[in-house]
Design a protein around this motif. Sequence first.
Motif, PDB file in Angstrom:
ATOM      1  N   CYS A 176      -3.313  24.587   9.567  1.00  0.00           N
ATOM      2  CA  CYS A 176      -2.795  23.219   9.431  1.00  0.00           C
ATOM      3  C   CYS A 176      -3.700  22.395   8.526  1.00  0.00           C
ATOM      4  CB  CYS A 176      -2.661  22.565  10.803  1.00  0.00           C
ATOM      5  SG  CYS A 176      -1.537  23.443  11.908  1.00  0.00           S
ATOM      6  N   GLN A 177      -5.006  22.481   8.754  1.00  0.00           N
ATOM      7  CA  GLN A 177      -5.941  21.748   7.910  1.00  0.00           C
ATOM      8  C   GLN A 177      -5.910  22.278   6.483  1.00  0.00           C
ATOM      9  OE1 GLN A 177      -7.751  18.945   8.845  1.00  0.00           O
ATOM     10  NE2 GLN A 177      -7.931  18.837   6.618  1.00  0.00           N
ATOM     11  N   ASP A 178      -5.803  23.588   6.318  1.00  0.00           N
ATOM     12  CA  ASP A 178      -5.709  24.171   4.977  1.00  0.00           C
ATOM     13  C   ASP A 178      -4.482  23.646   4.242  1.00  0.00           C
ATOM     14  OD1 ASP A 178      -7.980  25.645   5.547  1.00  0.00           O
ATOM     15  OD2 ASP A 178      -6.911  27.554   5.788  1.00  0.00           O
ATOM     16  N   MET A 179      -3.338  23.559   4.948  1.00  0.00           N
ATOM     17  CA  MET A 179      -2.126  23.072   4.302  1.00  0.00           C
ATOM     18  C   MET A 179      -2.279  21.604   3.918  1.00  0.00           C
ATOM     19  SD  MET A 179       1.918  23.056   5.364  1.00  0.00           S
ATOM     20  CE  MET A 179       2.114  24.834   5.291  1.00  0.00           C
ATOM     21  N   LEU A 180      -2.844  20.798   4.790  1.00  0.00           N
ATOM     22  CA  LEU A 180      -3.044  19.381   4.481  1.00  0.00           C
ATOM     23  C   LEU A 180      -3.966  19.220   3.277  1.00  0.00           C
ATOM     24  CD1 LEU A 180      -2.569  16.417   5.161  1.00  0.00           C
ATOM     25  CD2 LEU A 180      -4.495  16.584   6.775  1.00  0.00           C
ATOM     26  N   ASP A 181      -5.045  19.968   3.235  1.00  0.00           N
ATOM     27  CA  ASP A 181      -5.972  19.898   2.097  1.00  0.00           C
ATOM     28  C   ASP A 181      -5.284  20.312   0.798  1.00  0.00           C
ATOM     29  OD1 ASP A 181      -7.948  19.104   3.883  1.00  0.00           O
ATOM     30  OD2 ASP A 181      -8.916  21.091   3.941  1.00  0.00           O
ATOM     31  N   ALA A 182      -4.521  21.390   0.843  1.00  0.00           N
ATOM     32  CA  ALA A 182      -3.815  21.867  -0.357  1.00  0.00           C
ATOM     33  C   ALA A 182      -2.761  20.853  -0.800  1.00  0.00           C
ATOM     34  CB  ALA A 182      -3.181  23.222  -0.086  1.00  0.00           C
ATOM     35  N   LEU A 183      -2.068  20.247   0.152  1.00  0.00           N
ATOM     36  CA  LEU A 183      -1.071  19.232  -0.190  1.00  0.00           C
ATOM     37  C   LEU A 183      -1.744  18.024  -0.831  1.00  0.00           C
ATOM     38  CD1 LEU A 183       1.819  18.120  -0.109  1.00  0.00           C
ATOM     39  CD2 LEU A 183       1.328  17.318   2.221  1.00  0.00           C
ATOM     40  N   ASN A 184      -2.828  17.562  -0.250  1.00  0.00           N
ATOM     41  CA  ASN A 184      -3.527  16.393  -0.792  1.00  0.00           C
ATOM     42  C   ASN A 184      -4.066  16.636  -2.188  1.00  0.00           C
ATOM     43  OD1 ASN A 184      -3.075  14.447   1.201  1.00  0.00           O
ATOM     44  ND2 ASN A 184      -4.714  15.268   2.472  1.00  0.00           N
ATOM     45  N   ALA A 185      -4.296  17.883  -2.555  1.00  0.00           N
ATOM     46  CA  ALA A 185      -4.761  18.211  -3.905  1.00  0.00           C
ATOM     47  C   ALA A 185      -3.704  17.882  -4.958  1.00  0.00           C
ATOM     48  CB  ALA A 185      -5.161  19.683  -3.990  1.00  0.00           C
ATOM     49  N   PHE A 186      -2.439  17.730  -4.545  1.00  0.00           N
ATOM     50  CA  PHE A 186      -1.358  17.366  -5.467  1.00  0.00           C
ATOM     51  C   PHE A 186      -1.316  15.867  -5.745  1.00  0.00           C
ATOM     52  CE2 PHE A 186       0.205  21.531  -4.460  1.00  0.00           C
ATOM     53  CZ  PHE A 186       0.904  21.914  -5.589  1.00  0.00           C
ATOM     54  N   GLN A 187      -2.059  15.084  -4.990  1.00  0.00           N
ATOM     55  CA  GLN A 187      -2.056  13.631  -5.127  1.00  0.00           C
ATOM     56  C   GLN A 187      -2.645  13.225  -6.470  1.00  0.00           C
ATOM     57  OE1 GLN A 187      -0.734  10.632  -3.620  1.00  0.00           O
ATOM     58  NE2 GLN A 187      -1.817  11.158  -1.751  1.00  0.00           N
ATOM     59  N   THR A 188      -1.913  12.407  -7.210  1.00  0.00           N
ATOM     60  CA  THR A 188      -2.411  11.841  -8.466  1.00  0.00           C
ATOM     61  C   THR A 188      -2.012  10.372  -8.508  1.00  0.00           C
ATOM     62  OG1 THR A 188      -0.406  12.258  -9.774  1.00  0.00           O
ATOM     63  CG2 THR A 188      -2.045  14.052  -9.673  1.00  0.00           C
ATOM     64  N   PRO A 189      -2.684   9.582  -9.342  1.00  0.00           N
ATOM     65  CA  PRO A 189      -2.272   8.180  -9.477  1.00  0.00           C
ATOM     66  C   PRO A 189      -0.825   8.041  -9.972  1.00  0.00           C
ATOM     67  CG  PRO A 189      -4.457   8.500 -10.405  1.00  0.00           C
ATOM     68  CD  PRO A 189      -3.910   9.869 -10.072  1.00  0.00           C
ATOM     69  N   GLU A 190      -0.389   9.003 -10.778  1.00  0.00           N
ATOM     70  CA  GLU A 190       0.974   8.959 -11.310  1.00  0.00           C
ATOM     71  C   GLU A 190       2.025   9.386 -10.278  1.00  0.00           C
ATOM     72  OE1 GLU A 190      -1.454  10.935 -12.844  1.00  0.00           O
ATOM     73  OE2 GLU A 190      -2.090   9.250 -14.101  1.00  0.00           O
ATOM     74  N   ARG A 191       1.619  10.197  -9.329  1.00  0.00           N
ATOM     75  CA  ARG A 191       2.528  10.705  -8.294  1.00  0.00           C
ATOM     76  C   ARG A 191       1.894  10.553  -6.919  1.00  0.00           C
ATOM     77  NH1 ARG A 191       6.837  14.799 -10.440  1.00  0.00           N
ATOM     78  NH2 ARG A 191       6.833  14.102 -12.558  1.00  0.00           N
ATOM     79  N   PRO A 192       1.796   9.317  -6.467  1.00  0.00           N
ATOM     80  CA  PRO A 192       1.217   9.111  -5.138  1.00  0.00           C
ATOM     81  C   PRO A 192       2.195   9.503  -4.045  1.00  0.00           C
ATOM     82  CG  PRO A 192       1.987   7.041  -6.005  1.00  0.00           C
ATOM     83  CD  PRO A 192       2.189   8.069  -7.099  1.00  0.00           C
ATOM     84  N   PHE A 193       1.659   9.853  -2.901  1.00  0.00           N
ATOM     85  CA  PHE A 193       2.496  10.127  -1.735  1.00  0.00           C
ATOM     86  C   PHE A 193       1.698   9.861  -0.471  1.00  0.00           C
ATOM     87  CE2 PHE A 193       0.825  14.308  -3.096  1.00  0.00           C
ATOM     88  CZ  PHE A 193       0.175  14.722  -1.948  1.00  0.00           C
ATOM     89  N   THR A 194       2.426   9.786   0.617  1.00  0.00           N
ATOM     90  CA  THR A 194       1.799   9.639   1.922  1.00  0.00           C
ATOM     91  C   THR A 194       2.146  10.866   2.756  1.00  0.00           C
ATOM     92  OG1 THR A 194       3.703   8.433   2.769  1.00  0.00           O
ATOM     93  CG2 THR A 194       1.875   7.117   1.885  1.00  0.00           C
ATOM     94  N   VAL A 195       1.319  11.105   3.774  1.00  0.00           N
ATOM     95  CA  VAL A 195       1.546  12.241   4.664  1.00  0.00           C
ATOM     96  C   VAL A 195       1.354  11.768   6.101  1.00  0.00           C
ATOM     97  CG1 VAL A 195       0.849  14.580   5.316  1.00  0.00           C
ATOM     98  CG2 VAL A 195       0.547  13.810   2.945  1.00  0.00           C
ATOM     99  N   ASP A 196       2.370  11.957   6.919  1.00  0.00           N
ATOM    100  CA  ASP A 196       2.225  11.772   8.364  1.00  0.00           C
ATOM    101  C   ASP A 196       1.904  13.130   8.956  1.00  0.00           C
ATOM    102  OD1 ASP A 196       2.693   9.077   8.746  1.00  0.00           O
ATOM    103  OD2 ASP A 196       4.851   9.334   8.989  1.00  0.00           O
ATOM    104  N   VAL A 197       0.831  13.200   9.718  1.00  0.00           N
ATOM    105  CA  VAL A 197       0.472  14.431  10.414  1.00  0.00           C
ATOM    106  C   VAL A 197       0.840  14.232  11.876  1.00  0.00           C
ATOM    107  CG1 VAL A 197      -1.377  16.024  11.019  1.00  0.00           C
ATOM    108  CG2 VAL A 197      -1.385  14.895   8.770  1.00  0.00           C
ATOM    109  N   ILE A 198       1.777  15.034  12.350  1.00  0.00           N
ATOM    110  CA  ILE A 198       2.291  14.926  13.712  1.00  0.00           C
ATOM    111  C   ILE A 198       1.767  16.098  14.536  1.00  0.00           C
ATOM    112  CG2 ILE A 198       4.362  14.786  15.149  1.00  0.00           C
ATOM    113  CD1 ILE A 198       4.151  12.503  13.081  1.00  0.00           C
TER     114      ILE A 198
END
Length: 84
Positions: free
Chosen positions: A14-36
């Motif tokens: 789960c932590q690995d997936m969150l870290d890998a997902l957050n690596a896609f974050q850029t100023p041009e393509r921001p996003f939010t993530v809810d961790v449930i």
Amino acid sequence: MHFTLYSRGYCHLCQDMLDALNAFQTPERPFTVDVIDVDADEALVARFDELVPVLFAGLDQPELCHYFLDENAVRRALAAQNPV
């Protein structure tokens, strides 16, 4: 763009997936993530239990991936939300 990650606190995948997902974050393509935390709700345990982590781009959409981040699925979701 918003993602929902169904997870467990003690789950290294789960932590690995969150870290890998957050690596896609850029100023041009921001996003939010809810961790449930699935363990906080019996219905979520019944639905996801051994599938965690499970990632959704929209709860009305099919899951993007589970166990490991599907980078291509994330790219498609980001591109669909923010066409260039």
